[in-house]
Design a protein around this motif. Sequence first.
Motif, PDB file in Angstrom:
ATOM      1  N   MET A 654       0.811  -1.215   0.000  1.00  0.00           N
ATOM      2  CA  MET A 654       0.000   0.000   0.000  1.00  0.00           C
ATOM      3  C   MET A 654       0.845   1.267   0.000  1.00  0.00           C
ATOM      4  O   MET A 654       0.418   2.307  -0.498  1.00  0.00           O
ATOM      5  CB  MET A 654      -0.918   0.013   1.224  1.00  0.00           C
ATOM      6  N   GLY A 655       2.046   1.180   0.549  1.00  0.00           N
ATOM      7  CA  GLY A 655       2.912   2.350   0.657  1.00  0.00           C
ATOM      8  C   GLY A 655       4.126   2.016   1.497  1.00  0.00           C
ATOM      9  O   GLY A 655       4.431   0.842   1.764  1.00  0.00           O
ATOM     10  N   PHE A 656       4.814   3.064   1.949  1.00  0.00           N
ATOM     11  CA  PHE A 656       6.057   2.875   2.690  1.00  0.00           C
ATOM     12  C   PHE A 656       6.096   3.838   3.861  1.00  0.00           C
ATOM     13  O   PHE A 656       5.314   4.792   3.948  1.00  0.00           O
ATOM     14  CB  PHE A 656       7.264   3.096   1.781  1.00  0.00           C
ATOM     15  N   GLY A 657       7.033   3.565   4.751  1.00  0.00           N
ATOM     16  CA  GLY A 657       7.173   4.415   5.921  1.00  0.00           C
ATOM     17  C   GLY A 657       8.458   4.129   6.663  1.00  0.00           C
ATOM     18  O   GLY A 657       9.286   3.314   6.251  1.00  0.00           O
ATOM     19  N   ILE A 658       8.620   4.813   7.774  1.00  0.00           N
ATOM     20  CA  ILE A 658       9.776   4.659   8.657  1.00  0.00           C
ATOM     21  C   ILE A 658       9.267   4.368  10.060  1.00  0.00           C
ATOM     22  O   ILE A 658       8.395   5.090  10.570  1.00  0.00           O
ATOM     23  CB  ILE A 658      10.651   5.926   8.667  1.00  0.00           C
ATOM     24  N   ILE A 659       9.791   3.321  10.669  1.00  0.00           N
ATOM     25  CA  ILE A 659       9.506   3.068  12.081  1.00  0.00           C
ATOM     26  C   ILE A 659      10.494   3.906  12.892  1.00  0.00           C
ATOM     27  O   ILE A 659      11.676   3.575  12.983  1.00  0.00           O
ATOM     28  CB  ILE A 659       9.630   1.571  12.422  1.00  0.00           C
ATOM     29  N   ARG A 660      10.026   4.983  13.456  1.00  0.00           N
ATOM     30  CA  ARG A 660      10.902   5.906  14.172  1.00  0.00           C
ATOM     31  C   ARG A 660      10.977   5.598  15.655  1.00  0.00           C
ATOM     32  O   ARG A 660      11.707   6.272  16.395  1.00  0.00           O
ATOM     33  CB  ARG A 660      10.459   7.341  13.985  1.00  0.00           C
ATOM     34  N   GLY A 661      10.246   4.584  16.099  1.00  0.00           N
ATOM     35  CA  GLY A 661      10.313   4.214  17.504  1.00  0.00           C
ATOM     36  C   GLY A 661       9.381   3.061  17.818  1.00  0.00           C
ATOM     37  O   GLY A 661       8.406   2.813  17.095  1.00  0.00           O
ATOM     38  N   ILE A 662       9.702   2.334  18.894  1.00  0.00           N
ATOM     39  CA  ILE A 662       8.883   1.208  19.351  1.00  0.00           C
ATOM     40  C   ILE A 662       8.715   1.349  20.857  1.00  0.00           C
ATOM     41  O   ILE A 662       9.691   1.563  21.590  1.00  0.00           O
ATOM     42  CB  ILE A 662       9.540  -0.141  19.017  1.00  0.00           C
ATOM     43  N   SER A 663       7.483   1.241  21.320  1.00  0.00           N
ATOM     44  CA  SER A 663       7.192   1.288  22.752  1.00  0.00           C
ATOM     45  C   SER A 663       6.808  -0.106  23.220  1.00  0.00           C
ATOM     46  O   SER A 663       5.739  -0.623  22.865  1.00  0.00           O
ATOM     47  CB  SER A 663       6.057   2.284  23.030  1.00  0.00           C
TER      48      SER A 663
END
Length: 737
Positions: A654-663
């Motif tokens: 569907m698209g792309f992104g960046i995982i900028r953090g994980i909690s």
Amino acid sequence: MADVMVYSKEGLSRLGWTRVRRARSPLGVGRRARRRARSLTVGSQRRLRLRLQQAEAAGVAWLDEEDAAEAVVVGAEWSAREKKARKKKARRRERAERERREREEEQHCEEREWSQLRQLREPPTRRVRDGDAEERAAPEPRPGAGGESEGPEEPPRAPGQGKPFLVRAKAGLLMLLSHAQSLTFTGKCRMTCLYGRVQVFGFIISQGQPAYDLYSPHTICALTIEAINYVMPEKTLKDMKLEVRSLIRDHLSSANAFHVIKQFSPMCSIVLLESLETPATDFILSYPAFSHLFSGKKQELSSSFNLEQLTMSSVGIKKCEEESGFHLSESSIAAIEELITACCEEIDGCPIIMACGPKCIGKSTFNRYLINQLLNSIPCVDFLDCDLGQTEFTPPGCVSLSNVTDPIFGPPFTHQRKTRKMVFYGDSSCEDDCKKYTEIVKYVFSAYQREAPLVINTMGWVKGDGLLLLIDLIRMLAPTHIVQFSSEQCQDMPLLTPEYTAGMAGLQTKGKTKGKNRHLESTESESSGDPDEGSQPHSAGHKLLLVQSEFSGAGVAQLTQWHSPVLRDMALLGYLALLQPPEAKPFLPLHHLVPFQIPFGSVALRVIHTDVAPTHTMYTVNASWIGLCRILEDVKQKTDGPIFLTDNPVCDCMGFGIIRGISMVKKVYYVLTPLSHEKLRNVNCLMIGNITIPHCVFKTQPKIEGEIPYVTSEYNFSIWGSGKLRVRKLLQRREYL
């Protein structure tokens, strides 16, 4: 009248003048004459006194003849006024002579323009049947001339001579181009065709069409705006100039509009160039490595500019030599003409065109130009991008199918757009898993509906297994036309004729057998259509078009060692620029944007480029480039931890992104993506590939105090699976940085 004593000029004292004035008090001159007398010089005043004394001695009645006294005063200054009058008359004569010459020159130019106009509207010769004699037809008289002959005409000026006429507009730059004149430039601008017709990178832009954004960075060949022929209206030259005046009236001052009208002639085109500032370009240019992408080298910025260069720089462009633009070889022109004819006729359905050739040979540039040419005749073109490293409309590492309706005026990072179908392979090369690659290509190709011509872009890997993989793609996609590129530096690729591709075995398919064993294996070869079983149904054949690339550096694979990674980084930045809000002024850094929160239980994770232990998967996912995909299986949460997939599914991206953090406390992923909230609801799988975020995104984070997040210089590289990021030192020597 009483007697008046006349004193001589010599020995006349102040007391004597007083006595004279008292004696002739009733004989004074008028007020107007006295004012003029005071304005005379000392010598003139002395001569005037002598004349007055002589006139009084002669018995002139001054009170009765005031006009006569004034004439005497005026006569004193007549010489100066006569000189001024003579000069004024001379200037008038010069002005009249100059206007006469200008009228004659304008009439002569108008007659020459009309002769050119008649040559453009009518055939050059006319055959007269008079026995066996053939004569050239005489030119028709000019409309409104009463049928009289205009006499001998000068030969028309060769088209394209001289420079384009440039003038500053109220909001940009207005350019007048004569027939076949062109402007090759670098930079970025927004162009509107106000009158006539121009061509930019194969696409024809006419009067009345919307404005187009032109991007001409130093990474590709420069764009060229060229005036081309158009159907002349059945109007006189005066009517044409009146129409042009009304079109440019809102963009120019009256003085500049006068100069444009004076330079106008038949077959001229007028375009308006405006500065182009978008959040996407501002975001890319904010990084120091790409800050001079459109402006050129730093030393060029400090060089002295002439008036023409300063005028162009006001809208963000710079004129360059014509050799820097895009030039087609004779073989390219012949191939494009044949492809356009095949696509417009559509005798055997929609053509499928495949471009093949080694790296750095010009396939992508040829495809863009071909698409622009096709859009002049048909409303849309489908584009199947099978090149994982140098994608056109998506970030690298994807196979996609797009429907193109707008012309392409720039490199890939300027036109990232939504696709009809896309699959995230996760790497810029398919050498490690060719079988998975062919499955993805087949899956994406299934969405092609054969409603428009299809242009297929392939990889530059054409040696060894790459050539065998290309043969598999030819059998799978069954193109009607194959455009094969070659150059003087690269001639070792065999000709992909129908006979060669039919008889050559691929990586997963078998070719037609030859000689004795042909009948023995033909049944086995035709019985199975699954590439896993070893064969594909052979196509009926294709037409091979050979193109010889003649530009500098064609086929030099060493250029891709530094050029290709930079282009991939710019494509990624072009997609990340979609994160910028349209009203953002100035742009917002990535760490200032609000991310989406995606719960662990709503998506599954899969690292597709290598095997990672489940305990280390979260470290791999953090600060990574991810594909937001949709798988058919339902994601069910059994535990509180994240969900991991065990295989690499072929699914829609569907698209792309960046995982900028994980909690780990809230059990959510913080994801930056330009996808809308509605589309993000359909995502149930996050895929992490071998596509890395550009280094400049990590190292250039404004308003950060102390250590930069995700960047460190102290790390234990002895840990298994760790390694340093490769530093491309050649970036510092690139000519466009």
